[in-house]
Structure formats: structure tokens, C-alpha cells
Design a protein around this motif. Structure first.
Motif, PDB file in Angstrom:
ATOM      1  N   LEU A  24      80.806  12.030   0.669  1.00 55.21           N
ATOM      2  CA  LEU A  24      81.938  12.963  -0.179  1.00 55.21           C
ATOM      3  C   LEU A  24      81.507  14.303  -0.449  1.00 55.21           C
ATOM      4  N   GLY A  25      80.434  14.931   0.304  1.00 55.37           N
ATOM      5  CA  GLY A  25      80.083  16.237   0.104  1.00 55.37           C
ATOM      6  C   GLY A  25      79.133  16.536  -1.182  1.00 55.37           C
TER       7      GLY A  25
ATOM      8  N   LEU B 138      89.314   7.931   0.662  1.00 53.06           N
ATOM      9  CA  LEU B 138      89.841   7.975   1.819  1.00 53.06           C
ATOM     10  C   LEU B 138      89.670   8.941   2.768  1.00 53.06           C
ATOM     11  N   GLN B 139      89.446  10.215   2.056  1.00 53.89           N
ATOM     12  CA  GLN B 139      89.611  11.612   2.710  1.00 53.89           C
ATOM     13  C   GLN B 139      88.105  11.579   3.792  1.00 53.89           C
ATOM     14  N   ALA B 140      87.309  10.890   3.114  1.00 47.58           N
ATOM     15  CA  ALA B 140      85.833  11.051   3.575  1.00 47.58           C
ATOM     16  C   ALA B 140      85.709   9.858   4.735  1.00 47.58           C
ATOM     17  N   GLY B 141      86.789   9.037   4.904  1.00 46.97           N
ATOM     18  CA  GLY B 141      86.882   8.301   6.104  1.00 46.97           C
ATOM     19  C   GLY B 141      86.627   6.600   5.424  1.00 46.97           C
ATOM     20  N   TYR B 142      86.452   6.515   4.276  1.00 45.71           N
ATOM     21  CA  TYR B 142      86.286   5.057   3.895  1.00 45.71           C
ATOM     22  C   TYR B 142      87.756   4.515   3.821  1.00 45.71           C
TER      23      TYR B 142
ATOM     24  N   ASN C 279      89.289  18.120  -6.152  1.00 49.69           N
ATOM     25  CA  ASN C 279      89.218  19.589  -5.548  1.00 49.69           C
ATOM     26  C   ASN C 279      87.951  19.851  -4.678  1.00 49.69           C
ATOM     27  N   GLY C 280      87.200  18.815  -4.905  1.00 49.58           N
ATOM     28  CA  GLY C 280      86.100  19.083  -3.970  1.00 49.58           C
ATOM     29  C   GLY C 280      84.793  19.718  -4.636  1.00 49.58           C
TER      30      GLY C 280
ATOM     31  N   ARG D 144      89.531  10.718  -2.591  1.00 49.60           N
ATOM     32  CA  ARG D 144      88.480  11.406  -1.895  1.00 49.60           C
ATOM     33  C   ARG D 144      87.838  10.602  -0.961  1.00 49.60           C
TER      34      ARG D 144
END
Lengths: 479, 479, 479
Positions: free
Chosen positions: C174-175, C39-43, C145-146, C37
Motif C-alpha cells: 500500500l506504500g 483494490l488499487q494496490a492490486g488486492y 490520498n496516499g 486503497r
């Protein structure tokens, strides 16, 4: 720890903590809930109160209470969680509030309670401040429980872009998503928002009530008054179940077809115009926007119809008729002998028709419920656009088809029998078949290959008679 | 107001407003909806259009329209809301777009419509720009209505980390949460996403249709064709209700056990392997992932079964049989005298069995519905992990137990009667009892204290035969 | 591309990408899901592992694995996704961890498993670090799954404001929306949170079970044991359906009135006190907080009541009675002649009463279901406060009224007949009418114009006997 050491992280989380302070005027439900939420999001909170000492027991742990003047000095952003009637206490503070951002949270008790919006009134009292209207659509309860249990969207408006940016930043940190609705003149609309009572449900509800009343009186005359006039029989008790069980399915089927009619009409309008780039007439637009409500009301009536049907065998009237039949049979043996030739002959066609009628009804209701479940906001969220349109269009029309066939099978061969037309009026189920039949026929036309091809091309942006060498730079992403 | 005075707040909300500008190419549904949302989130929006003058009436209030070249100068981030067919207009702008971030929003009408992804095609046309694929899973409608009414997650991919960061920042301000899926080669996957039609439902739906068809033909032969062949009786009308009401509960019970079987198998696999750190075989993984869909389909069939059962008393066939009985009774008084000894003796055991059968069915269906409701996304959100697993595992197995007992009571003493086995085949309800009985037996084994203890230890990270002095640095947070 | 060129955008997304790095200790389910998660958020993500080489195959693509010491050097923020038992590996790293932010994600298997909270234990092991407890309420599954599929709220606590700000910033990207719950001493509470099992449902469930048991035994004695004692008849089979169908509606009606009673009591308390600014007694507060649960349980019992009622005609007992009647009729022709005068006289009043009874029940259940649907979290979100209170208060009391009238009609003229009172005890439906009648009477009092006016004024902040020139600076936004 030095803040500097945190620097890569902390740039997003601005500045030293002591400056991350906001002020809340008012220690009521709303002020306290907002203060708690602000504290939890990492802000320092200073409450402004007329009686700071007596208020200090009420406010959430970790916050400060000061007098209004002192509190306003401690922060740039001030939430005004006070009722409009008491706004005049801000007038003497006008100097301290100069350049501050004031967020007006207030709501009214009814529409048009005051000549101008609360936020505009606030701005007129403190002309030097930057007033932003916002957060008023949230309840104290939803602030406490957070956006996962309540609407995440916060609407704001105001004159100053910078002030609105500051409020948006706070909203994001509280977990909300703020939408700038424009200048302060929009404030009245935002203040009316929490006072609305089902605005999109009004038209569909009126249609439902109108149809119910019309068919109720129509059937009252045809069934009950007719029996009273022609046979002097009082069967008024039938109003409660029999009549209700006629009105419900009729209204349900009509409303279901009203839910799919505008889509069909829109397609024909696009076909006729040969383009999708012209707006639909207003009435069609409004109709299309209330399709969901029409469908859900139709589902409600179908649900009542199912219940009314299922209790038939336990009604006194039905059990009484059976009892009379049992008791009378021995007394009318000779009669029954005659009858026997007619009735005791099992009619397979009638059995087929009866069972098909029930089965189509059950399947139709099953799909109906499925459509209802996929209308739930949280279920819609999990569907892609293509999935949503598959369910609401394909399965929706299938539901309409099943329910219409169910009604045709109910009528069966009574359509042609003249005894059906008491006082020369058609029965209710016949009337209610008109609209769904029309919708289904039109839909059938639309899905014939040649029409379907044209519609698809139009929805992809093609225009009849348009100069095709100069394509529109628009993108109909959703076919 | 000076921006400086806002500083503690404004660091989070970056920079002076005039530089907070993004550009949108395309004034179609998608472009306009995105533009409106961007304006509401506080961005300045410049639309790029081929015919800026004719477009200016379409675009949302507050935005600017310029020619493409001029528009591209005004912002660093450009959303391309144009269909792929028209991308060539970007070629002459290649120079102005150098170094800009281009967000490709486009979707296709079907999978594999073009040899390469739209975003890769865009990159090849404008090699100097940083192309990011994203936002294409949103519809214009969900952009307008905001993330509370539609999926909040936005997927992006692209080569440049900085470009993706810029897009993520915009997404967050719009209220979405952006997930970076990797490099531009993932774009094809993202473009296929909105074209998917219930991918997780396919396997369960196929199982449901296959089981329904198999049992339909099996029962057709056993019930209807058998009656026709051996007694020359045409009871084909029974297909519509009686047969449907046998297929539905059978399929429902089998699918419910298919929903709990993989969990039981996984436990035994972990027991056998003595560790939880090895992956399950692929088929088991895929099976476990569609348990929710299996369960919901099972609920659908159970719902139909309930409706089919409740309409039994109002069927023509059932009412006809009662009528024949009534009419025939006086004619066969002597016969009834004989029968009387048999039938008018009230059998308490039969009453117990019949009522228990119905009662278990009702309770099972009640729990079934409860499981269905707790599968709604918004209800899951309110549950902690422990609560969710309590409902779906404990209550789920209880539901299976009740429904299986309901079916056993339905069979009752017919299991041993040879007349049950027409043409040497067992009735449907007997076949459908196999799987749930196996699942329940296996589950019973798993919850015996000694097996349960081992399973619990394995799930807490213990490994059989592992060197316990060198523990895994992993954390099985979810037991 | 230079970062500078992105500057207006990039200020919100901080700093050069190479410093946007976080570290995750532990490569279990939780660690890997969190890493993915992030990584997906750009970290940038660096995993710390004891055996970096063997772990590298497990971790998500794009992340790095290093030894713990090396990994801790690469980032300021370290997520500890390791079980508490293995925390001692951190002791030798104490020096490298000085000044770092350690986020403790751990949970326990049961409450009070350890003397102190895991986070406090971690702090004692690494006193130089800033420990923040948080993210532990999320499952690995919901991380993957967010937040759209799981609760968006993340709770954190810790001593250092800066450390918490850093964690909040990560959560937002991360939302999630992070809520600061205070100092590290709150950690125990956060760790207990995922171990809770329906805390708000306990009291309502106990009430439901208590009421069901009490009425079950009461009716068992009145109906079954009475018949056995006085007539030596064994009608024990009635327990399964008839008795259940008496207990369900009784408990449902009582629980529905328990759901509306506290609101009425609170209004009277406010009337008596003449102010809304004093807290309600604790028992009333707790009662008001579980109204939703009381109502939903009542709906569940009503649902069972509906099913139990609808299966009546297909019960063996009912069909048997009909059969006996048919067979016996010819044998008792003379009897039937006598009976005829009584029974074959169709009683319109009874028909009216019976049909009204059923119709009110159906409408009441329809509204009940509507109330249930509007209790779904995702539906509540779409309602304004006024709409929610309209449905839950106005429609809720209407439902109670319909269900109470349904029960009165069920009793009808049996209230006065002495044969109803077996063993001098009133039947169950009479007992269960007491509470709803009281609630409805009190509510009727409250909506009489003069009382309603006073209540409304009190809810708008008016206080009896208060100095009106010195108004409270609180804002009762929600009346």
C-alpha cells in the motif's frame, strides 16, 4: 499456526521467521538504531560484540548479543557498524565471514582521511566476503525516526549483484528505497557524501558575496567618501542601514536575473543550433543547476531589503531630520514662504510615481515569496510538471518584470539629471538594471509568436535540416 | 557465491539476476532516466533503438542497446518511452510482442489531442500484448532524483491483473507506490493528469479575482470618483496604495470566512438531518474540498495588506501632509490655538482603540501565518489527525475572530456617523464584516453545550429516529 | 496469459491473483477507504457486512460484499474496521475466524475509555485468531490520498510473528512502511497515539506562557503602575502595543538561549565526565528533545516583535506626539531656541548606535527565519547531517549572538544611569540579557582550541582514563 496456512500472503514475506535474521556488529548509536529499526521491520537481530555481557544492557529489547564469531554464524547479512580504526578485529573472523554479505556503514571525519575507501579496506581485510557499501548517508537519528522524517533514499554499491539485491530487499522492508550506484570503487564517493557542506550552494553564495562586496565598496565611495571629500561631512553611520538597504536590493535584482538568464541563453542556443539533442556547454549546465539556489539567495536579499525599508521611519536620523524641520520652521518663516510655493504644491505625478513604486515593490515581493514557497521540497511534490514550470517560469519572469519596473520607478527622472553622476559614476540602482533589462528583452524576443513556434517545435523533437523521414526514437515528454 | 546460499534473504528478491531484466524502447530523456533508475534498483536493462550503434553512447552505463526486435526478446516487461507519433514502428513487431507487458509512458501536449488514449491506440496496434498505462505522471527529472523529491505515487491501469501486478512490483522496487486505477479505459484520465493546471485552485482563484474586482470598482466609485465629482479633487494616485490596502483586507476577510462557512453549514445540515450517513449536496462537497486553497489565498491577501500598511509612513503623500502641516503651522498660529483645544488633548480611548486595533491585527496575522505553515504538506505529515483538526478548526476560528474584531475596531464609531455613507453606500469594511459575523455567530451556536452534544453524538454514528438495536456496522474513526 | 510466463517478475508479487484476497469488516469511512486503497494496490477485496445488499451501493467499485461469515471464508487476512462497541458480532464467528489474521484498526474517543486495549478485547472475544493492532494512526483521508500526503509509517503489534509479517507485506504494497512495535500489550499505546495533542510542545509552551505572564506583570508594574503612582498618569493604553513589544522580544531571546543552553551544558558534562558513553541525566535529555520547539516558539515571538516594531510610526500615540510637537513649537520658540543647542546638534554616535541596533535586529531576524525554514521536515530531508548541524549549531549561535548584541545596543548607556532603575528594579531587557550572555560565554569557552580539541576527541569515542588498548566497539558516526 502453520506457516503453510499463510501461504498466499507469505510468499512475499519470505520463509520461516527463524531464518529472517540479520547480524549487526557494533553496539554504538548507529548499530543500536539500525538494530531497533530491523527488529521493528520484523527481522530477528543478533548483535556481535567484543564484550557480549556488558553490552547486553545497551541493545534494544528483542535482540540477542553474542561474540563476533558466534553472531556471524547466525545470519547471512552482517552490518558492520564499527569505526574503521577497529576493523582489524575482523581479520581473525575471515573464515567465518566467507560468503557472507558485509554491509559497511562507516563514515569518516573528513575527506581523504585514508588512502582507500573504508569499504575497499574492509574487502581487503576479508576477501572472502561480499562487501556492500551502504546506509552510511543515514544518521542514527533518521534510522530511529524513520524515512518520513529523513531522506528515503539509501545508496549502495558493491561487486556482487546478489549481495546488493539482499541489501536492497532489507532497505525496502525498512521503508527506504535503495539505489545501486555501481561497483565498490564508488564507495569513496558515498563516503564523501555525508561530509559535503552545501555543494550546490557554493557557487551562488560566492556570487552573492562577491556582488555584495563590490557594490558595498562602490557605494561606500560614491556616497560616504564622496560626501566626506567634497563636503567634509561624516555620514559614515549610513553604512549600517542606508548603504545596506542599497546593496540588498541591488544584489537581489542581479541574482534574480542571473536565475533566469541561463534559461533564456539555453533557448537561444537551441534556436541557433536548431536542435535540442546537443548538450549544452558545461558552464551553462552548471549554471542551470544552481538556478534554485540563486533564486533563494535573491529572495533572502529581497527580504532584508523589505525589512530595511520598513524600519526607515523609526530611524534616529529620519526622526531627527523631522525634528529639525519642525524646530527650524518658525526661525525661517520667510524661507518657508518661498519654499512653500515649491513644496506645498501637491504633485500628483510624484504621488503616482511614489505609490506605484511602493506597490510594484510589494507585489513583486509577494510573488517572490510565492516562488520561494513553491521551492520547498514538499510543495514541489504536490505540483505536476506543468504546474511547476508555470510557477517557476511564468510567475518567475513576472516577478523579475515587477522588480525591474520597481527599480526604474525608483530612478524615475534622475536618470537624466547630471547631479546623479557623482564623480562621473552612475548610481548603484542604474548598474543593477542592466542585467534584468537584458534578460527581459531577450525573453520578450523568445515569446514573440514566430520565435516561440520554432522553439516549441525544437522542444518537441523537431530538428532543423534533419531528415524528417527518419524520426528520432526519443521522447521529449517534457516540453 | 551460489544463489542458494543466499536463500533466506533472496526469496524476497526474486530469482536469478539474469532473468531480472526489463526492456526500454526509446532513448530520449524519459527512456534514459527510467533506464538509469531501473539499473540502480538492481534490474538489468536492455534498450531498444532503431539505431542501436549511434544510441549506445547516450544510454546509461551498465545497460545494453539492441534493435527493437532483439531487445523485445530479452525481457517480459517493455517500457514504451516513445512518442505516440512513432508508435507504428511497433506494428511489424506485433509477433515478438505477443504476451509481453507493454508499459505506455507517453503523454500528450494538450487535452483531446487524439481521438483515443495513447495506451488504447497502442493496444489496438499490438493486440496480442498486455498494455499497461503508467508512470506517465513522473517527469524524467523526478525519476532521476527519486521519489523523495517528487510525488511517490504512480498510477497505472490496464486490462490484465497479472500485467499490472508485474508493473506494481517494479514500481515498488524503484521506490514508488503504484495505484491500480482500473481498466485501460481510464488511460485517458491518466494522460490528462500531467496537463492539469491547478484544478483545485480554479474556483478559489476565480472567487478571489471576482471579489477583488467588485470591491475595487466599488471603492473606486466611493472614494476617488466621489471626491472628483463632489470636490473636483483628483486623488486618483490613491489607487496604487490606499485602494489596494482596502481591497486586500476586505477580500482576505471574506475568503477566510468562506473557508470556515462550509464546515459550519455541514454541521447544521447534519443536525437537521439527524445523521451523518447521508451525503452532502454536491456544491457543499466541492466547497469543502477547496477550503485549503481559499484559506491560503486569504493569507496571501492578508500578507499584502500587512505590507501595504507598513509602508504607509514612507509614502510621499503622508510625508507631504506632515510637511504641509509643519510649514503651515506658523502661518496659522491663531488657527492652531483654536485647534489646540481639540487636538492636543490626548484621548486615551482613541489610544486604546488604535493600539488594540493594531494589536489584534498583528496577533490575527501571526495565527494566519501559523495556519499557513501547518498547511505545508510536510508539516501536515507530522501531525496526528487530532492535532491537525485542533489547529485548522480551533485556531482557524480564533484567527477569524481576531481578524473580525480587528475590522470592527477599525470601523469603531464610524458605523453610526452618517458622513460615512457617501452616496448612501456603506464603506467596504462594513460590507466585508457581514459574512465573518454570520460564520462566527453560527459557530457560537454550534459550540453551545446542548447543540455540541448532539453534533458529537451524530458524528459518533448516532442517528435520530434510527433503530438503535440494529447498529450500523460502520466506524466513524475520525470524530 | 499463463502466470508461469511472468515468472521472473511474479515471484516478488506472489501467487495467482485469486488468492491475493483480503477481507474488510465494516463499510464505514475507514473500511471503504482502506478497501479502495487495497483494490488499487492490486488486492481482491471482500467486504463483510451485516446487510450485504444495502451496503453494496456504498463500497468501492471492484469489491465484493458478503455476509460476515461468508466474507471471512474468502481471505486469510481480515481488517476489522468496526467500532469496538459492536465487536460482539464476532463472537458467533469465532469458529470461522480460527487461524485468521485479524487487524484491529479501531481507535477510541478519549484515553482510558475502556479497561483494556481494543485489540486485547478483540483477542479475548476470538481467542483462536491472530490479532494484530495496526493502521489505526491513519485517517480515512490519508488512506485515500496516499502516503505522500500523510505519514508513511504504520505501527503494528501482535503476538504472532507470521501474522505481523503478513500485515507488513500488505502495508508495503500500500506504500506504507510498517514498524513492528512488539507484543499485543503495546496496543494501548498505539490506540492512544492518535489522541495525543502536541506532546512535545507542552513543556516549551508552558515555558513560553510562564515567561510571558511573568514579564507582563513585571513590566506592567514598572511601566504603567509606576507612572500612575508617581505621576498619576494613565498610560494603560500602552499595554496593547508598547508592553506587548517589550514582552515579545524578551521572551524570544530567553527562549532562544534556552534552546542552546542544553547543548552547551551537555558538552561541559561530557568534558567533566571525560566520556560520551554515559547517559545524560533525564532532565537534560528531555530538555534536549524539545530544543526545536523552544526555537520555533522563540521565532514566533520574534516575528510578533518585528510586526509590533514596524507599526510604531502609524500608532495614534506616536502621531499625536509629533502633532503636539508641531503645534507647540511656535508657541515655545524661546524654549526651542534653548533646546536647539541640545537637539539640533546631530549626534553621529547616536546615529551609529541606532542604525546598528536596527541592522543587527534585522540580520538576526533574517537568520532566525532561515533557522525556522530549515526546521521544516521537508527541508531537513534534503540536508546531510553535517549541513543540518552546521545550520542549527553554527548559524544558531550566530543568531543568538546578533540578537544579544541587538539588545545590548538597545540598552546602550542606560545600563549605568540610575534613572533606569525605577523602584530599584532593572528594566526587562536587562533581565533577559543574563541567560543569553551566559550561554554565549560558555560557548566561547567551548570553542577555544584546547577545550574544543578535548571535546572532539571525546565525541570520537576517546575516554579519559580508559584503557586505550581495549577500544569500545561502538561507532560514534555522528560527532
Amino acid at each position: 499456526i502453520e506457516c503453510v496456512s499463510l501461504s498466499p500472503m507469505m510468499e512475499a514475506v519470505p520463509a520461516p521467521p527463524e531464518s529472517e535474521r540479520v547480524c549487526v556488529f557494533g553496539t554504538g548509536d548507529m548499530g543500536r538504531s539500525l538494530g531497533l529499526r530491523l527488529l521493528q521491520a520484523g527481522y530477528g537481530v543478533v548483535f556481535g560484540s567484543r564484550r557480549p555481557h556488558s553490552s547486553s544492557s545497551l541493545i534494544p529489547h528483542g535482540a540477542q548479543v553474542l561474540g563476533h564469531a558466534a553472531a556471524s554464524q547466525s545470519a547471512h547479512l552482517i552490518f558492520i557498524a564499527v569505526q574503521r580504526e577497529h576493523y582489524d578485529f575482523l581479520v581473525p573472523l575471515a573464515n567465518q565471514l566467507k560468503g557472507k554479505v558485509l554491509v559497511d556503514l562507516s563514515n569518516n571525519l573528513r575527506k581523504n582521511q585514508y588512502p582507500e575507501a573504508n569499504a575497499e579496506y574492509l574487502q581487503s581485510l576479508v576477501p572472502g566476503a561480499e562487501v556492500v557499501k551502504g546506509f552510511n548517508t543515514l544518521s542514527a537519528w533518521s534510522l530511529q525516526n524513520g524515512p518520513s522524517d529523513a531522506n528515503r533514499q539509501v545508496y549502495i554499491c558493491g561487486e556482487s549483484v546478489e549481495a546488493k539485491q539482499a541489501v536492497i530487499a532489507v532497505a525496502i522492508k525498512l521503508g527506504f528505497s535503495a539505489l545501486d550506484q555501481g561497483f565498490l570503487s564508488v564507495a569513496r564517493e558515498l563516503e564523501d557524501f555525508p561530509l559535503q557542506l552545501f555543494p550546490q550552494w557554493r557557487l551562488p553564495l560566492r556570487i552573492a558575496i562577491g556582488l555584495s562586496a563590490a557594490f558595498f565598496f562602490y557605494l561606500l565611495i560614491r556616497d560616504i567618501i564622496y560626501a566626506y571629500v567634497t563636503q567634509s561631512k561624516d555620514i559614515s553611520f549610513r553604512i549600517m542601514v542606508s548603504l545596506a538597504n542599497k546593496v540588498c536590493p541591488i544584489v537581489s535584482l542581479i541574482m534574480l536575473s542571473l536565475c533566469y538568464l541561463p534559461g533564456v541563453l539555453a533557448s537561444f542556443l537551441q534556436l541557433y543550433r536548431g536542435t535540442k539533442y546537443r548538450r549544452f556547454p558545461d558552464w551553462l549546465d552548471r549554471w542551470m543547476l544552481c538556478r534554485k539556489q540563486l533564486g533563494l539567495l535573491a529572495l533572502g536579499f529581497a527580504f532584508l531589503h523589505v525589512l530595511y525599508t520598513l524600519i526607515i521611519p523609526i530611524r534616529y536620523y529620519v526622526r531627527f531630520k523631522a525634528l529639525v524641520l519642525i524646530i527650524n520652521t518658525p526661525l525661517s518663516l520667510s524661507l518657508s514662504q518661498i519654499r512653500e510655493n515649491r513644496t506645498t504644491q501637491f504633485d500628483t505625478t510624484t504621488a503616482w510615481r511614489g505609490d506605484s513604486y511602493l506597490s510594484l515593490g510589494i507585489l513583486g515581493f509577494g510573488l517572490y515569496v510565492l516562488l520561494g514557497i513553491t521551492s520547498l521540497p514538499s510543495v514541489i511534490n504536490t505540483l505536476s510538471w506543468r504546474e511547476f514550470s508555470f510557477i517557476q517560469s511564468k510567475l518567475g519572469h513576472l516577478t523579475l518584470l515587477l522588480c525591474t519596473a520597481h527599480t526604474y520607478l525608483y530612478g524615475w527622472n534622475r536618470f537624466l539629471s547630471s547631479s546623479t553622476y557623482k564623480w562621473y559614476t552612475p548610481p548603484g540602482y542604474m548598474l543593477c538594471l542592466v542585467l534584468p533589462s537584458v534578460v527581459l528583452l531577450l525573453k520578450l524576443l523568445l515569446i514573440t509568436p514566430c520565435v516561440d513556434r520554432t522553439i516549441t517545435r525544437i522542444r518537441q523533437g523537431w530538428e532543423r535540416g534533419a531528415d524528417q523521414r527518419n524520426p528520432k526514437d526519443s521522447q521529449p515528454l517534457i516540453p
